[in-house]
Design a protein around this motif. Structure first.
Motif, PDB file in Angstrom:
ATOM      1  N   GLN A   1       3.827   1.760   5.348  1.00 51.50           N
ATOM      2  CA  GLN A   1       3.157   0.816   6.076  1.00 51.50           C
ATOM      3  C   GLN A   1       2.955   1.278   7.534  1.00 51.50           C
ATOM      4  N   GLU A   2       2.866   2.561   7.840  1.00 48.90           N
ATOM      5  CA  GLU A   2       2.963   3.274   9.086  1.00 48.90           C
ATOM      6  C   GLU A   2       1.801   2.226   9.967  1.00 48.90           C
ATOM      7  N   GLU A   3       0.373   2.544   9.242  1.00 42.51           N
ATOM      8  CA  GLU A   3      -0.531   2.050   9.999  1.00 42.51           C
ATOM      9  C   GLU A   3      -0.629   0.501  10.231  1.00 42.51           C
ATOM     10  N   VAL A   4       0.062  -0.172   9.109  1.00 43.13           N
ATOM     11  CA  VAL A   4       0.036  -1.546   9.747  1.00 43.13           C
ATOM     12  C   VAL A   4       1.057  -1.793  11.040  1.00 43.13           C
ATOM     13  N   HIS A   5       2.316  -1.257  11.177  1.00 41.01           N
ATOM     14  CA  HIS A   5       3.127  -1.365  12.407  1.00 41.01           C
ATOM     15  C   HIS A   5       2.640  -0.723  13.468  1.00 41.01           C
ATOM     16  N   LYS A   6       1.708   0.273  13.483  1.00 44.11           N
ATOM     17  CA  LYS A   6       1.228   0.889  14.644  1.00 44.11           C
ATOM     18  C   LYS A   6       1.035   0.245  15.901  1.00 44.11           C
ATOM     19  N   LYS A   7       0.087  -0.920  15.504  1.00 41.79           N
ATOM     20  CA  LYS A   7      -0.293  -1.777  16.524  1.00 41.79           C
ATOM     21  C   LYS A   7       0.789  -2.677  17.496  1.00 41.79           C
ATOM     22  N   PHE A   8       1.972  -2.781  16.650  1.00 39.99           N
ATOM     23  CA  PHE A   8       3.109  -3.430  17.206  1.00 39.99           C
ATOM     24  C   PHE A   8       4.103  -2.666  17.885  1.00 39.99           C
ATOM     25  N   GLY A   9       3.886  -1.211  17.683  1.00 34.96           N
ATOM     26  CA  GLY A   9       4.874  -0.249  18.388  1.00 34.96           C
ATOM     27  C   GLY A   9       6.247  -0.062  17.579  1.00 34.96           C
ATOM     28  N   GLY A  10       6.443  -0.702  16.590  1.00 32.69           N
ATOM     29  CA  GLY A  10       7.513  -0.664  15.505  1.00 32.69           C
ATOM     30  C   GLY A  10       7.311  -1.674  14.375  1.00 32.69           C
ATOM     31  N   VAL A  11       8.300  -1.541  13.631  1.00 32.16           N
ATOM     32  CA  VAL A  11       8.441  -2.085  12.456  1.00 32.16           C
ATOM     33  C   VAL A  11       8.652  -3.852  12.721  1.00 32.16           C
ATOM     34  N   VAL A  12       7.973  -4.599  12.271  1.00 35.25           N
ATOM     35  CA  VAL A  12       8.071  -6.010  12.352  1.00 35.25           C
ATOM     36  C   VAL A  12       8.671  -6.552  10.966  1.00 35.25           C
ATOM     37  N   PRO A  13       9.515  -6.999  10.897  1.00 34.81           N
ATOM     38  CA  PRO A  13      10.418  -7.327   9.612  1.00 34.81           C
ATOM     39  C   PRO A  13       9.531  -8.275   8.700  1.00 34.81           C
ATOM     40  N   GLU A  14       9.014  -9.375   9.084  1.00 32.02           N
ATOM     41  CA  GLU A  14       8.123 -10.343   8.354  1.00 32.02           C
ATOM     42  C   GLU A  14       6.932  -9.636   7.826  1.00 32.02           C
ATOM     43  N   VAL A  15       6.237  -8.753   8.703  1.00 32.83           N
ATOM     44  CA  VAL A  15       5.280  -8.081   8.055  1.00 32.83           C
ATOM     45  C   VAL A  15       5.668  -6.840   7.063  1.00 32.83           C
ATOM     46  N   ALA A  16       6.845  -6.384   7.241  1.00 37.35           N
ATOM     47  CA  ALA A  16       7.077  -5.464   6.435  1.00 37.35           C
ATOM     48  C   ALA A  16       7.261  -6.164   4.873  1.00 37.35           C
ATOM     49  N   SER A  17       7.795  -7.527   5.002  1.00 33.95           N
ATOM     50  CA  SER A  17       8.124  -7.929   3.818  1.00 33.95           C
ATOM     51  C   SER A  17       7.162  -8.468   3.024  1.00 33.95           C
ATOM     52  N   ARG A  18       5.996  -8.808   3.953  1.00 29.75           N
ATOM     53  CA  ARG A  18       4.709  -9.082   3.210  1.00 29.75           C
ATOM     54  C   ARG A  18       3.953  -8.013   2.388  1.00 29.75           C
ATOM     55  N   GLU A  19       4.108  -6.882   3.039  1.00 33.99           N
ATOM     56  CA  GLU A  19       3.662  -5.811   2.648  1.00 33.99           C
ATOM     57  C   GLU A  19       4.249  -5.378   1.275  1.00 33.99           C
ATOM     58  N   HIS A  20       5.481  -5.195   1.257  1.00 32.02           N
ATOM     59  CA  HIS A  20       6.319  -4.918   0.018  1.00 32.02           C
ATOM     60  C   HIS A  20       5.795  -6.089  -1.175  1.00 32.02           C
ATOM     61  N   PHE A  21       5.445  -7.248  -0.879  1.00 29.31           N
ATOM     62  CA  PHE A  21       5.226  -8.239  -1.760  1.00 29.31           C
ATOM     63  C   PHE A  21       3.926  -7.907  -2.475  1.00 29.31           C
ATOM     64  N   LYS A  22       3.132  -7.134  -1.637  1.00 28.15           N
ATOM     65  CA  LYS A  22       1.574  -7.114  -1.908  1.00 28.15           C
ATOM     66  C   LYS A  22       1.639  -5.477  -2.803  1.00 28.15           C
ATOM     67  N   THR A  23       2.536  -4.528  -2.321  1.00 28.96           N
ATOM     68  CA  THR A  23       2.507  -3.277  -3.257  1.00 28.96           C
ATOM     69  C   THR A  23       3.277  -2.862  -4.432  1.00 28.96           C
ATOM     70  N   LEU A  24       4.566  -3.833  -4.511  1.00 32.17           N
ATOM     71  CA  LEU A  24       5.351  -3.614  -5.414  1.00 32.17           C
ATOM     72  C   LEU A  24       4.830  -3.607  -7.019  1.00 32.17           C
ATOM     73  N   LEU A  25       4.134  -4.638  -7.282  1.00 28.99           N
ATOM     74  CA  LEU A  25       3.586  -4.755  -8.702  1.00 28.99           C
ATOM     75  C   LEU A  25       2.511  -3.692  -8.793  1.00 28.99           C
ATOM     76  N   PRO A  26       1.527  -3.510  -7.920  1.00 29.01           N
ATOM     77  CA  PRO A  26       0.562  -2.247  -8.243  1.00 29.01           C
ATOM     78  C   PRO A  26       1.204  -0.892  -8.360  1.00 29.01           C
ATOM     79  N   LEU A  27       2.412  -0.625  -7.585  1.00 31.64           N
ATOM     80  CA  LEU A  27       3.091   0.542  -7.671  1.00 31.64           C
ATOM     81  C   LEU A  27       3.848   0.762  -9.049  1.00 31.64           C
ATOM     82  N   TYR A  28       4.421  -0.242  -9.335  1.00 28.48           N
ATOM     83  CA  TYR A  28       5.052  -0.378 -10.804  1.00 28.48           C
ATOM     84  C   TYR A  28       4.091  -0.150 -12.083  1.00 28.48           C
TER      85      TYR A  28
END
Length: 325
Positions: A31-58
């Protein structure tokens, strides 16, 4: 035995399969590109990205590996609560549908056991050193699954300091690789005071403050490489002096280095110097296995099951889980 590993502790999503102790396949999404604009990891954004990517990765894993699994290993701590919760719910769903056991993995132990993906168990007593954006810890590793946390930072982790200083320098998050790249272009360094703290405990906030003070004196970008080198030398020399003290006090036979910052060559060289000086073995994973990944979770889960450890569907996440025996 076939173990499916799931990693969602922070901002990287990963799924991997280990069979009889060997990595079969692995997929991951950063998620590096997603969090770059915030200058660090935003927990809520990280959760949303996991939600979107877990099933496709599986689904990608299922396309590559069709054999029936025997267990699901999932990171349950330490980490971001929302991210851990999503990974755990996904793992429970798979375990329930496949009718297999589930095992909750400590993210820090997984970083140490990443050495099994390419090497072997260390000679005991060993010293595990975990260096990342959220952790800087030394763990006495005295036997199979036997750990004692003996030294850690009381404030900023080393990776956190690098990211914070990097932001001041105008370097995008995460700053580690660019900071290392900058330092390769010089042999001159701007000196930054090292850690002064007795015992095995560590504090890097003082180095951060001193580094910021030195950086604000710089007037030319041409001096950025010398500053980057000075910062890393200060941080890594401070850590290596603590490592050396543990080596002498505990008669350590081998050092295992893990965590995202373990990919840094300057750090590897500093720890390698300690090992050479004291005639110790030195194990450090390839850079791809230093970063957060599901392969290390799968191999850790595999190892835990061999030790007779497993959980049930009441398993919960532990966002501040400390590594211990």
């Amino acid at each position: 035995m076939i173990v499916l590993g799931i990693e969602t502790s922070c901002d990287d999503t990963g799924i991997a399969v280990v069979k009889d102790g060997s990595l079969i396949c692995e997929v991951r999404s950063t998620q590096e590109e997603v969090h770059k604009k915030f200058g660090g990891v935003v927990p809520e954004v990280a959760s949303r990205e996991h939600f979107k990517t877990l099933l496709p990765l599986y689904n990608m894993i299922k396309e590559r590996f069709s054999e029936h699994i025997d267990a699901v290993a999932v990171t349950v701590g330490p980490g971001l609560p929302g991210s851990l919760s999503l990974g755990l719910c996904f793992a429970k769903t798979i375990a329930l549908c496949e009718r297999v056991k589930i095992v909750g993995v400590n993210h820090l132990e997984a970083h140490l056991l990443a050495c099994l993906l390419e090497y072997r168990y260390p000679k005991f007593p060993a010293l595990g050193v975990i260096v990342s954006g959220g952790h800087t810890e030394m763990v006495l590793w005295s036997g199979w699954g036997v750990y004692k946390r003996i030294g850690w930072t009381v404030d900023d982790a080393i990776g956190e300091v690098i990211d914070k200083i990097g932001r001041e320098m105008g370097i995008s998050y995460p700053a580690g690789s660019e900071m290392e790249r900058l330092s390769r272009s010089t042999t001159y360094e701007i000196k930054i005071p090292k850690l002064k703290m007795e015992g095995y405990m560590m504090s890097f906030s003082g180095i951060k403050t001193a580094a910021l003070r030195e950086f604000r004196k710089i007037t030319l970008k041409e001096d950025y490489p010398a500053f980057a080198l000075g910062l890393q030398n200060s941080l890594f020399s401070s850590l290596s002096s603590k490592i050396e003290r543990v080596v002498q006090d505990y008669k350590i036979k081998e050092i295992v280095l893990g965590g995202g910052v373990a990919a840094n060559k300057i750090l590897r060289d500093k720890v390698g110097e300690v090992c050479s000086k004291h005639n110790l073995g030195f194990i450090v994973p390839s850079p791809k296995f230093c970063a957060d990944n599901a392969a290390m979770v799968a191999i850790c889960g595999y190892d835990m099951i061999l030790r007779g450890i497993s959980d049930d569907l009441s398993l919960d996440y532990r966002s501040d889980w400390k590594i211990k025996a």
